[in-house]
Design a protein around this motif. Sequence first.
Motif, mmCIF file in Angstrom:
data_model
loop_
_atom_site.group_PDB
_atom_site.id
_atom_site.type_symbol
_atom_site.label_atom_id
_atom_site.label_comp_id
_atom_site.label_asym_id
_atom_site.label_seq_id
_atom_site.Cartn_x
_atom_site.Cartn_y
_atom_site.Cartn_z
ATOM 1 N N PRO A 220 0.826 -1.216 0.000
ATOM 2 C CA PRO A 220 0.000 0.000 0.000
ATOM 3 C C PRO A 220 0.859 1.265 0.000
ATOM 4 O O PRO A 220 1.831 1.375 0.749
ATOM 5 C CB PRO A 220 -0.807 -0.114 1.302
ATOM 6 C CG PRO A 220 -0.766 -1.579 1.648
ATOM 7 C CD PRO A 220 0.555 -2.071 1.173
ATOM 8 N N GLY A 221 0.477 2.191 -0.862
ATOM 9 C CA GLY A 221 1.134 3.486 -0.896
ATOM 10 C C GLY A 221 2.488 3.500 -1.577
ATOM 11 O O GLY A 221 3.141 4.548 -1.615
ATOM 12 N N VAL A 222 2.949 2.371 -2.115
ATOM 13 C CA VAL A 222 4.266 2.307 -2.762
ATOM 14 C C VAL A 222 4.061 2.256 -4.268
ATOM 15 O O VAL A 222 3.451 1.330 -4.791
ATOM 16 C CB VAL A 222 5.080 1.090 -2.296
ATOM 17 C CG1 VAL A 222 6.424 1.044 -3.013
ATOM 18 C CG2 VAL A 222 5.264 1.130 -0.780
ATOM 19 N N LYS A 223 4.582 3.233 -4.966
ATOM 20 C CA LYS A 223 4.512 3.287 -6.415
ATOM 21 C C LYS A 223 5.875 3.693 -6.952
ATOM 22 O O LYS A 223 6.420 4.751 -6.593
ATOM 23 C CB LYS A 223 3.452 4.295 -6.888
ATOM 24 C CG LYS A 223 2.018 3.811 -6.720
ATOM 25 C CD LYS A 223 1.718 2.644 -7.657
ATOM 26 C CE LYS A 223 0.272 2.190 -7.521
ATOM 27 N NZ LYS A 223 -0.022 1.028 -8.404
ATOM 28 N N ILE A 224 6.429 2.844 -7.793
ATOM 29 C CA ILE A 224 7.726 3.126 -8.401
ATOM 30 C C ILE A 224 7.501 3.262 -9.906
ATOM 31 O O ILE A 224 7.183 2.276 -10.575
ATOM 32 C CB ILE A 224 8.741 2.006 -8.112
ATOM 33 C CG1 ILE A 224 8.899 1.825 -6.601
ATOM 34 C CG2 ILE A 224 10.079 2.316 -8.773
ATOM 35 C CD1 ILE A 224 9.798 0.674 -6.218
ATOM 36 N N PRO A 225 7.635 4.473 -10.456
ATOM 37 C CA PRO A 225 7.398 4.666 -11.894
ATOM 38 C C PRO A 225 8.376 3.831 -12.725
ATOM 39 O O PRO A 225 9.470 3.479 -12.278
ATOM 40 C CB PRO A 225 7.627 6.171 -12.093
ATOM 41 C CG PRO A 225 7.475 6.774 -10.731
ATOM 42 C CD PRO A 225 7.958 5.738 -9.765
ATOM 43 N N ALA A 226 7.961 3.536 -13.942
ATOM 44 C CA ALA A 226 8.777 2.698 -14.819
ATOM 45 C C ALA A 226 10.124 3.320 -15.131
ATOM 46 O O ALA A 226 11.122 2.607 -15.297
ATOM 47 C CB ALA A 226 8.007 2.433 -16.120
ATOM 48 N N ASP A 227 10.191 4.662 -15.181
ATOM 49 C CA ASP A 227 11.470 5.301 -15.509
ATOM 50 C C ASP A 227 12.405 5.391 -14.313
ATOM 51 O O ASP A 227 13.530 5.884 -14.438
ATOM 52 C CB ASP A 227 11.218 6.702 -16.083
ATOM 53 C CG ASP A 227 10.424 7.586 -15.119
ATOM 54 O OD1 ASP A 227 9.966 7.075 -14.069
ATOM 55 O OD2 ASP A 227 10.241 8.774 -15.412
ATOM 56 N N GLN A 228 11.951 4.918 -13.132
ATOM 57 C CA GLN A 228 12.792 4.963 -11.940
ATOM 58 C C GLN A 228 13.309 3.582 -11.516
ATOM 59 O O GLN A 228 14.144 3.489 -10.618
ATOM 60 C CB GLN A 228 11.988 5.561 -10.768
ATOM 61 C CG GLN A 228 11.480 6.968 -11.010
ATOM 62 C CD GLN A 228 12.617 7.976 -11.128
ATOM 63 O OE1 GLN A 228 13.589 7.918 -10.375
ATOM 64 N NE2 GLN A 228 12.498 8.903 -12.074
#
Length: 419
Positions: A220-228
Amino acid sequence: MTALFGIAWRSAWNRRFTLALTVLSIALSTFLLLGVERIRTEMRENFASSVSGTDLIVGARTGSTQLLLYSVFRIGSATNNIQWKSVQALAAHPGVSWVVPMSLGDSHRGFAVLATTPEYFEHFRYGDRQPLRMRDGKPFGELFDAVIGAEVADRLGYRVGQKITLAHGSGELVAEHADKPFTVMGVLARTGTPVDRTVHIGLGAMEAIHLEWAGGAPMPGVKIPADQVRKFDLTPKNVTAALVGLKNRAAVFAVQRWVSTYSGEPLMAILPGVALDELWSVIGVGENALLLMSALVALVSLAGLVSVVMAGLNERRRELAVLRAVGANLRHVLTLLALEGALVTLLGVAVGVALATVGIAVLSPSLQSRFGLALHLSEPTLNEWLLLASLIVAGWLASLLPGIRAYRLSLADGLSPRI
């Protein structure tokens, strides 16, 4: 004998329409028998050729059949994974030439997703040690590249350059990795194996799409963008299984023992050919069904052949009675019918073999594209030779039945047949 051959030819020509139907009946029987037998044979060969050129398949300790099912056929799931350090230790073994790790678990619209290394396209073999070929595009190079099998591309209408997203797991209720789309970089040529129904990505990509996942669920609450994602260590922590090639096949049992006694974790190594035979003994009901179908087709074909020959007896009663009236004995009558029956049967079988050859050549691409069944033009197998010999002998014997029956009829009945 020459005179009898001439009489047989003239008699056959006078009944050319009826004999043409008999030849067609024999040809269709031959076509059906060879077709069913070739499909039965090719089914087993296609199954056995799902993987070749691989000396061992290594995975977590489980049953050999289960390991084969999920590593080769993408069916089921592993009871446990193997650690990445175990894969590295296996690759460092002096008897090992190459190791191709594989990670499974995700899916795309019902098709399995296989994460592996670029060496997979170099070392994986199927059939008679045939390498994988690209129908279009090239193998993956960037992190979010994908290479899809021919059936995936054909059924979903995908082409090179198209964007796709993968799903976590393979059930009906799956979560999409929608924030990290993949680009189709290549489409593999059709192989007739589970490769056609697989989406291939890199091991690093499998780690990247699961960075914010823990215990099979998103954090929950963790989002890592593809460019990162490239900022993180994408070395896999574990994989599902590994394909292994040896420097010398004579060392296969030594490496297998090394794997079974590996102290790092409980592992097992199976020989693909042996495991395929074990699996086929369990699921080979389809082969038995086709074998039974071949027997039924043969029985019906022979019964039809005898019926056609016996049906022509009525129009030959006068001819056979005339031969007897001019002095022909039973031996002459049977020899005449044997010559005619042998010629008609051989012609029908030859036409049937030609039809089967043309049918295989014409239908093979369609069967392979729709059902993944590859039919090949090749020399007849032993079973096919036996079937052809049985048809020839049965047709020859069937041709003698009218002669025996006609000889038992009175001359008056033959010369003045009842209508």
